[in-house]
Design a protein around this motif. Sequence first.
Motif, PDB file in Angstrom:
ATOM      1  N   HIS A 182     -58.766 -30.249  53.275  1.00 27.54           N
ATOM      2  CA  HIS A 182     -57.952 -28.957  53.628  1.00 27.54           C
ATOM      3  C   HIS A 182     -58.286 -27.892  54.608  1.00 27.54           C
ATOM      4  N   ALA A 183     -57.620 -27.874  55.669  1.00 22.93           N
ATOM      5  CA  ALA A 183     -58.095 -26.978  56.682  1.00 22.93           C
ATOM      6  C   ALA A 183     -57.126 -25.827  56.899  1.00 22.93           C
ATOM      7  N   TYR A 184     -57.618 -24.604  57.264  1.00 28.15           N
ATOM      8  CA  TYR A 184     -57.030 -23.372  57.164  1.00 28.15           C
ATOM      9  C   TYR A 184     -57.324 -22.703  58.607  1.00 28.15           C
ATOM     10  N   ARG A 185     -55.920 -21.999  58.960  1.00 29.02           N
ATOM     11  CA  ARG A 185     -56.082 -21.225  60.188  1.00 29.02           C
ATOM     12  C   ARG A 185     -55.203 -19.772  59.743  1.00 29.02           C
ATOM     13  N   LEU A 186     -55.390 -18.642  60.565  1.00 30.29           N
ATOM     14  CA  LEU A 186     -54.422 -17.598  60.453  1.00 30.29           C
ATOM     15  C   LEU A 186     -53.315 -17.931  61.103  1.00 30.29           C
ATOM     16  N   THR A 187     -52.172 -17.148  60.417  1.00 27.20           N
ATOM     17  CA  THR A 187     -51.007 -17.239  61.130  1.00 27.20           C
ATOM     18  C   THR A 187     -50.897 -15.899  62.093  1.00 27.20           C
ATOM     19  N   GLN A 188     -49.993 -15.547  62.832  1.00 28.80           N
ATOM     20  CA  GLN A 188     -49.753 -14.201  63.475  1.00 28.80           C
ATOM     21  C   GLN A 188     -49.970 -13.093  62.765  1.00 28.80           C
ATOM     22  N   THR A 189     -49.416 -13.177  61.575  1.00 29.70           N
ATOM     23  CA  THR A 189     -49.504 -11.898  60.626  1.00 29.70           C
ATOM     24  C   THR A 189     -50.843 -11.870  59.895  1.00 29.70           C
ATOM     25  N   GLY A 190     -51.500 -13.145  59.611  1.00 31.80           N
ATOM     26  CA  GLY A 190     -52.663 -13.053  59.374  1.00 31.80           C
ATOM     27  C   GLY A 190     -53.888 -12.663  60.288  1.00 31.80           C
ATOM     28  N   VAL A 191     -53.644 -12.949  61.546  1.00 36.06           N
ATOM     29  CA  VAL A 191     -54.403 -12.361  62.419  1.00 36.06           C
ATOM     30  C   VAL A 191     -54.314 -10.641  62.461  1.00 36.06           C
ATOM     31  N   GLN A 192     -53.002 -10.297  62.287  1.00 32.93           N
ATOM     32  CA  GLN A 192     -52.972  -8.800  62.394  1.00 32.93           C
ATOM     33  C   GLN A 192     -53.712  -8.151  60.826  1.00 32.93           C
ATOM     34  N   LEU A 193     -53.431  -8.956  59.986  1.00 28.97           N
ATOM     35  CA  LEU A 193     -54.252  -8.463  58.631  1.00 28.97           C
ATOM     36  C   LEU A 193     -55.491  -8.611  58.777  1.00 28.97           C
ATOM     37  N   ALA A 194     -56.131  -9.379  59.356  1.00 27.78           N
ATOM     38  CA  ALA A 194     -57.660  -9.684  59.695  1.00 27.78           C
ATOM     39  C   ALA A 194     -58.049  -8.476  60.550  1.00 27.78           C
ATOM     40  N   ARG A 195     -57.451  -8.398  61.618  1.00 33.98           N
ATOM     41  CA  ARG A 195     -57.839  -6.949  62.266  1.00 33.98           C
ATOM     42  C   ARG A 195     -57.785  -5.649  61.918  1.00 33.98           C
ATOM     43  N   ASP A 196     -56.630  -5.480  60.915  1.00 37.73           N
ATOM     44  CA  ASP A 196     -56.436  -4.501  60.146  1.00 37.73           C
ATOM     45  C   ASP A 196     -57.487  -4.218  59.235  1.00 37.73           C
ATOM     46  N   ASN A 197     -58.279  -5.130  58.742  1.00 41.15           N
ATOM     47  CA  ASN A 197     -59.279  -5.074  57.431  1.00 41.15           C
ATOM     48  C   ASN A 197     -60.344  -5.762  57.698  1.00 41.15           C
ATOM     49  N   PRO A 198     -61.241  -5.175  58.781  1.00 37.53           N
ATOM     50  CA  PRO A 198     -62.388  -5.903  58.893  1.00 37.53           C
ATOM     51  C   PRO A 198     -63.387  -5.779  57.802  1.00 37.53           C
ATOM     52  N   PRO A 199     -64.430  -6.752  57.688  1.00 34.09           N
ATOM     53  CA  PRO A 199     -65.374  -6.092  56.736  1.00 34.09           C
ATOM     54  C   PRO A 199     -66.294  -5.188  57.321  1.00 34.09           C
ATOM     55  N   ASP A 200     -66.898  -4.438  56.387  1.00 32.08           N
ATOM     56  CA  ASP A 200     -67.643  -3.383  56.588  1.00 32.08           C
ATOM     57  C   ASP A 200     -69.106  -3.929  57.390  1.00 32.08           C
TER      58      ASP A 200
ATOM     59  N   THR B  28     -72.677  -7.945  59.215  1.00 34.54           N
ATOM     60  CA  THR B  28     -73.995  -8.083  59.979  1.00 34.54           C
ATOM     61  C   THR B  28     -74.646  -9.310  59.090  1.00 34.54           C
ATOM     62  N   ARG B  29     -74.826  -9.031  57.834  1.00 30.98           N
ATOM     63  CA  ARG B  29     -75.379 -10.023  56.801  1.00 30.98           C
ATOM     64  C   ARG B  29     -75.049 -11.459  56.749  1.00 30.98           C
ATOM     65  N   ARG B  30     -73.495 -11.435  57.150  1.00 33.24           N
ATOM     66  CA  ARG B  30     -72.705 -12.897  57.016  1.00 33.24           C
ATOM     67  C   ARG B  30     -72.789 -13.296  58.569  1.00 33.24           C
ATOM     68  N   GLY B  31     -73.363 -12.533  59.465  1.00 35.92           N
ATOM     69  CA  GLY B  31     -73.122 -13.011  60.785  1.00 35.92           C
ATOM     70  C   GLY B  31     -71.692 -13.210  61.277  1.00 35.92           C
ATOM     71  N   LEU B  32     -70.803 -12.204  60.820  1.00 33.29           N
ATOM     72  CA  LEU B  32     -69.455 -12.183  61.274  1.00 33.29           C
ATOM     73  C   LEU B  32     -69.223 -10.940  62.370  1.00 33.29           C
ATOM     74  N   ARG B  33     -68.440 -11.262  63.173  1.00 30.74           N
ATOM     75  CA  ARG B  33     -67.984 -10.326  64.159  1.00 30.74           C
ATOM     76  C   ARG B  33     -67.235  -9.261  63.691  1.00 30.74           C
ATOM     77  N   GLU B  34     -67.860  -8.024  64.110  1.00 30.00           N
ATOM     78  CA  GLU B  34     -66.709  -6.914  63.437  1.00 30.00           C
ATOM     79  C   GLU B  34     -65.701  -6.872  64.491  1.00 30.00           C
ATOM     80  N   VAL B  35     -64.831  -6.554  63.808  1.00 27.86           N
ATOM     81  CA  VAL B  35     -63.270  -6.308  64.684  1.00 27.86           C
ATOM     82  C   VAL B  35     -63.319  -4.939  65.379  1.00 27.86           C
ATOM     83  N   PRO B  36     -63.096  -4.900  66.469  1.00 29.82           N
ATOM     84  CA  PRO B  36     -62.956  -3.407  67.041  1.00 29.82           C
ATOM     85  C   PRO B  36     -61.529  -2.912  66.449  1.00 29.82           C
ATOM     86  N   THR B  37     -61.500  -1.788  66.068  1.00 28.54           N
ATOM     87  CA  THR B  37     -60.264  -1.092  65.667  1.00 28.54           C
ATOM     88  C   THR B  37     -59.585  -0.330  67.153  1.00 28.54           C
TER      89      THR B  37
END
Length: 103
Positions: A71-89, A94-103
């Motif tokens: 099973h594979a997953y990807r964000l929809t356009q509303t998911g992209v907006q949700l991810a941008r609006d709710n970046p990880p702290d 940093t600990r997880r090697g994820l990119r911080e989303v600019p606000t």
Amino acid sequence: MPRTRALSNHARAVLAALLDAGEGWSHGYELCRLAEVKSGTLYPLLIRLEAQGYLEAEWQQPEEGGRPPRHAYRLTQTGVQLARDNPPDGKVATRRGLREVPT
């Protein structure tokens, strides 16, 4: 569909991992590893995000014979907006090697 509760840190980390993948598909094992989320937490979260329209999912046939479909997953356009609006702290990202989303 508007959310009424704040997203958990796990949800934010998974969304950030999916956002990093861009338009590419991500598999559950990869998301578990990148977001540091256990499968018992990840899959209910993915099912919920898909039901809310933030993700799309599909079964993909393996490139190698003898392996089951994944099973594979990807964000929809509303998911992209949700991810941008709710970046990880910052610490989680940093600990997880994820990119911080600019606000």
